[in-house]
Design a protein around this motif. Structure first.
Motif, PDB file in Angstrom:
ATOM      1  N   ILE A   1       0.848  -1.198   0.000  1.00 47.14           N
ATOM      2  CA  ILE A   1       0.000   0.000   0.000  1.00 47.14           C
ATOM      3  C   ILE A   1       0.877   1.238   0.000  1.00 47.14           C
ATOM      4  N   ASP A   2       0.567   2.162  -0.884  1.00 46.82           N
ATOM      5  CA  ASP A   2       1.336   3.407  -1.000  1.00 46.82           C
ATOM      6  C   ASP A   2       0.354   4.574  -1.113  1.00 46.82           C
ATOM      7  N   PHE A   3       0.238   5.340  -0.020  1.00 43.46           N
ATOM      8  CA  PHE A   3      -0.634   6.513  -0.013  1.00 43.46           C
ATOM      9  C   PHE A   3       0.219   7.756  -0.241  1.00 43.46           C
ATOM     10  N   LYS A   4       0.221   8.295  -1.441  1.00 43.98           N
ATOM     11  CA  LYS A   4       0.942   9.539  -1.723  1.00 43.98           C
ATOM     12  C   LYS A   4       0.217  10.738  -1.127  1.00 43.98           C
ATOM     13  N   ASN A   5      -1.103  10.636  -1.064  1.00 43.06           N
ATOM     14  CA  ASN A   5      -1.925  11.679  -0.459  1.00 43.06           C
ATOM     15  C   ASN A   5      -3.255  11.048  -0.086  1.00 43.06           C
TER      16      ASN A   5
ATOM     17  N   ILE B   1      -5.833  15.866  -0.173  1.00 48.72           N
ATOM     18  CA  ILE B   1      -5.154  16.244   1.074  1.00 48.72           C
ATOM     19  C   ILE B   1      -3.716  15.776   0.960  1.00 48.72           C
ATOM     20  N   LYS B   2      -2.790  16.725   0.904  1.00 50.68           N
ATOM     21  CA  LYS B   2      -1.388  16.389   0.629  1.00 50.68           C
ATOM     22  C   LYS B   2      -0.707  15.721   1.814  1.00 50.68           C
ATOM     23  N   GLU B   3      -1.080  16.141   3.028  1.00 56.63           N
ATOM     24  CA  GLU B   3      -0.354  15.638   4.201  1.00 56.63           C
ATOM     25  C   GLU B   3      -0.707  14.185   4.469  1.00 56.63           C
ATOM     26  N   ILE B   4       0.313  13.338   4.524  1.00 61.72           N
ATOM     27  CA  ILE B   4       0.117  11.915   4.842  1.00 61.72           C
ATOM     28  C   ILE B   4       1.019  11.550   6.018  1.00 61.72           C
TER      29      ILE B   4
END
Length: 892
Positions: free
Chosen positions: A772-776, A889-892
């Motif tokens: 799993i890769d959440f860029k945003n 939403i940019k912040e992860i």
């Protein structure tokens, strides 16, 4: 100058769209039929834009200009051909979808490789002529308005068409067809409206038409035999290469049927508008050349600005057909002709290069044809004669399953060619007469060969099946006809209440009628209507003999309450407009209350009884029934609205109640089932171990393989239980959400939905294969449970796909507004890929109900998203879900 700018903008926009959309075309299949994942709307637009060509506009208007409305009626055979193709040919196309990319491939399946070669040659000739007809029309238009030489105009238009179709094939062609469809569907009504206005309005147009009659020629010059031949020729199922290619683009036969039914319906008003333009040109500009009837109307009567729009629309008509034809011709050269002659197939890159080059040769041939002919319909008639005389019989009979052998095919081709040569070349008979004779001769050879060799007996089989059915259903014959009329008994109760109000209403308007006879007849009819409505409403109190005849009483109620009353007063009022409107309102109400056959039978029965009553009572003279008509129309419209609302509400409630009950009972059964499985999973291994240890091999009755299957049984049943539970949950979510129409307005986050989906009990033992890769993060508004369930379905499909993978992995990526779910499993075959989002479509019956991906697509669309799938067998599958209206939403 502004009009020229509009036309130039259209040409540039078309070129840009085609070049952009076709940039990823990388093989001949993609060039010919794309990914077969076009929506119904896109396919409808592409088919309509392709089949509406120069003959349907310039040719139709020009011949109507000379001959009058009689030619329009002759041309209407083509509408019949659309419906024939939809209802008879479309259901038979399933064996060819996903397996063929051209007419030649179909002929190879039916009659062998040499037939494919011949079909390739024929398609090259047909497409060159057809493209030439479109280029001819374009050159006429450009020459008329911009003063460009015909040769230069033909070359310039061809360069633009080649520019985008050369690169992207059918994807470019389809994208530009959709754009062109939007323009042409606006341009023709605008032109027709201005033409009628210049003639003095619709009343003036009808008056002139009434004085001229059906033909502008003298009665002695009218050749009805030729008009009949034109009608019959156009009425033949349109099995031309362009229609075949559009059918092969479809996902399934149902989509083909839908596309051609809608096209048939759209063609009716479109051809009428074009014919009206030709008739208006006859009255307004009687001295012009008929080949320029439409350009002359545009030039003479359209104001500044509108002229450019309509010219662009006319160019759209010709170009949308020409680009499709170039594509088909190029495929015929490369795939059908060269492909059937070579022993070794071409490489993918060489095949794609050759098909692109071939489109240039077809375009050069089209330019040559355009410079040698002056009348578009002459070219079209020549195409019809060449194609239908030689190939149509074998094509039609082959698809329907009645074709003869390869020998019969070649004899039929020879007979068709010989008939054309003798009929046209020697005897100089009207070419369409010759074509119909050639078709008959060709068909006769196939049918005779079928009868002689007795290869197939579809008609005999059908008669036997019909006989068996009649024997089985003879005991129900008494009520069979009327039972078909009862669509839903709950509907009967709702309509009975409304019918009581309708039956009482005329008693308050009896003074509106002129004679006692008319008044008495109407009041008697409505008295019977009220009694029958009460009978229907309280049918649970009936005697048994009445209950058996419920369908008969319901049928009589429908006949009396709607068509009988409406048609009778329509006759009494001398065909008043408002009563005609009431008759139109009556038809959808009838359709809601009964079956399609019931609508036909009810309407016919009501019309016949109304005609008989009118014959004995006579017309109402000097009586104004408008007041009565207004109230009746209001009542019928109100009843229609009430039925729409109540029927839908009742159906939704029944559906929700049934689904909820089903889920409750199924889950209870599944709980018991899973409890039993836990015991089986715990004790079966010990029982097998004890059996192997203590039972001597000499007396064992259970084989080792059966013991192994017994140990695997709990796992298999557990997977089946999970799949069933998932399908039931999908069904309940769809019914509850989409039927209620209630939509949540709260914001939720996609990442959280993915995490909840992965945490589902279904995927506990698979968590180590997820990457799993959440860029945003993505925030959207709607109902989170639907999106969670969608991700569960997608992950479930991915896990099924990787079952046999040595290094299974599922990658989930969230980047910008896109969620990507990728697996390295078995992949999806190209033939199945276009259908994966269809309801009930599945390739793994033991794992899948066919509802999961259909639910995903609906849920994503409901939230303003788009879902796409890319897959390659043995290389995995990738699902991409776009949420263009989401909050990033940019912040992860």
């Amino acid at each position: 100058m502004f009009d020229k700018l509009i036309v130039a903008t259209y040409m540039i926009t078309t070129l840009i769209i085609g070049l952009y959309v076709g940039r990823k075309t990388d093989n001949i299949r993609d060039y010919a039929i794309g990914k077969r994942n076009f929506s119904d709307l896109v396919l409808v637009s592409a088919v309509f834009a392709s089949v509406i060509d120069a003959s349907s506009t310039i040719g139709l208007a020009g011949n109507t200009f000379i001959l009058g409305p009689i030619f329009l009626f002759s041309y209407f055979g083509i509408v019949l051909s659309r419906f024939t193709l939809a209802f008879f040919i479309a259901p038979k196309m399933k064996p060819f979808l996903g397996k063929t990319i051209s007419s030649g491939d179909i002929f190879e399946k039916l009659y062998g490789r040499r037939a494919k070669t011949l079909m390739g040659i024929s398609t090259i000739i047909e497409t060159t002529l057809m493209a030439g007809a479109q280029v001819l029309a374009i050159s006429h238009l450009i020459q008329f308005f911009f003063g460009v030489e015909p040769t230069l105009a033909a070359i310039g238009a061809s360069v633009v068409i080649i520019g985008y179709s050369f690169r992207g094939g059918i994807r470019s062609v389809t994208a530009t067809d959709v754009f062109q469809f939007g323009i042409l569907i606006i341009a023709i009504p605008i032109l027709c409206g201005f033409a009628i206005t210049k003639l003095g309005g619709l009343s003036s147009f009808l008056a002139k038409l009434g004085s001229s009659g059906l033909s502008f020629q003298s009665e002695a010059k009218i050749n009805f035999h030729e008009h009949i031949s034109v009608f019959l020729s156009f009425a033949l199922p349109c099995l031309y290469p362009v229609c075949i290619q559009r059918m092969l683009m479809a996902k399934n036969p149902k989509q083909i049927k839908t596309a051609f039914i809608i096209n048939g319906m759209l063609s009716i008003p479109f051809y009428i508008l074009v014919g009206v333009i030709g008739i208006c040109a006859h009255y307004l500009l009687p001295n012009i050349n008929h080949n320029i009837a439409i350009p002359a109307i545009i030039d003479s009567f359209l104001p500044f600005g509108f002229k450019g729009i309509v010219i662009a629309g006319m160019l759209a008509i010709f170009m949308s057909t020409a680009d499709s034809i170039l594509n088909i011709g190029a495929i015929a050269i490369t795939h059908d002709l060269i492909g059937s002659l070579r022993k070794k197939p071409l490489t993918t890159s060489k095949e794609l290069f050759l098909v692109r080059i071939s489109s240039i040769f077809i375009a050069l041939g089209a330019i040559t044809i355009a410079l040698r002919f002056s009348n578009v319909l002459d070219v079209i008639f020549l195409i019809m004669v060449l194609g239908n005389s030689v190939f149509f019989p074998g094509y039609l009979l082959g698809i329907l399953g009645y074709q003869g052998s390869k020998k019969a095919f070649w004899i039929g081709v020879t007979a068709g060619v010989a008939t054309v040569i003798i009929g046209i070349g020697v005897l100089n008979i009207f070419m369409l007469h010759v074509m119909l004779v050639a078709i008959a001769a060709n068909c006769a050879i196939h049918i005779i060969e079928n009868i002689v060799t007795k290869q197939r007996a579809p008609f005999a089989l059908r008669m036997v099946a019909s006989s068996v059915h009649n024997q089985q259903s003879s005991k129900f014959a008494k009520y069979f006809l009327f039972n078909n009329w009862v669509k839903n008994q709950d509907y009967c109760s709702i309509f009975a209440v409304c019918s009581i109000a309708i039956s009482i209403f005329p008693f308050f308007h009896s003074a509106d009628f002129a004679s006692e006879t008319n008044t008495s007849v109407l009041l008697v009819i409505n008295g019977i209507l009220a009694v029958m409505s009460f009978l229907i409403l309280f049918r649970e109190l009936w005697w048994t003999s009445f209950v058996r005849n419920f369908s008969v009483i319901w049928a009589l109620l429908l006949v009396i309450s709607l068509p009988l009353q409406t048609f009778l007063i329509l006759f009494w009022s001398n065909m008043s407009t408002i009563w005609l409107i009431d008759a139109v309102v009556m038809m959808p109400l009838l359709y809601m209350l009964t079956s399609r056959k019931g609508v036909i039978y009810t309407s016919i029965a009501g019309l016949m009884i109304a005609s008989a009553i009118y014959y004995f009572t006579g017309p109402l003279i000097e009586v104004d029934l408008n007041n009565f008509a207004q109230w009746t129309l209001f009542l019928h419209s109100t009843v229609l609205t009430i039925c729409l609302v109540l029927f839908r509400k009742r159906d939704v409630e029944i559906c929700k109640s049934t689904s909820s009950t089903l889920l409750h009972e199924a889950n209870r059964s599944l709980s018991t089932f899973e409890a039993a499985l836990s015991y089986m999973d715990a004790y079966i291994p010990e029982l097998v171990l004890a059996y192997n240890a203590h039972v001597p091999e000499s007396i064992r009755k259970i084989a080792k393989t059966d013991l192994q299957e017994l140990e695997r049984l709990p796992k298999i049943l557990t997977e089946s239980s999970k799949s069933t539970s998932l399908a039931l949950q999908n069904l309940l979510n769809r019914v509850q959400f989409y039927s209620s129409g209630k939509k949540s307005s709260s914001e939720f986050f996609i990442n959280e939905c993915i995490e909840k989906a992965i945490d589902s009990a279904h995927f506990i033992k698979y968590r180590n294969i997820f990457c799993i890769d959440f860029k945003n993060n993505i925030g959207i508004r709607g109902e989170p449970s639907l999106i969670i369930q969608s991700f569960i379905n997608l992950i479930e499909n991915a896990i099924t796909a990787i079952e046999d993978s040595t290094t299974p992995s599922i990658n989930i990526l969230v980047k910008e507004t896109t969620v990507t779910i990728k697996d390295n499993g078995c992949g999806i075959t190209p033939s199945n890929l276009p259908n994966i989002f269809d309801e009930l479509f599945t390739t793994k019956e033991s794992h899948n109900s066919g509802l999961g991906l259909a639910f995903c697509k609906q849920a994503v669309i409901e939230h303003g998203g788009i879902i796409n799938c890319r897959s390659k067998p043995n290389f995995g599958t990738t699902f991409e879900i776009f949420f263009p209206n989401s909050r990033i939403i940019k912040e992860i």
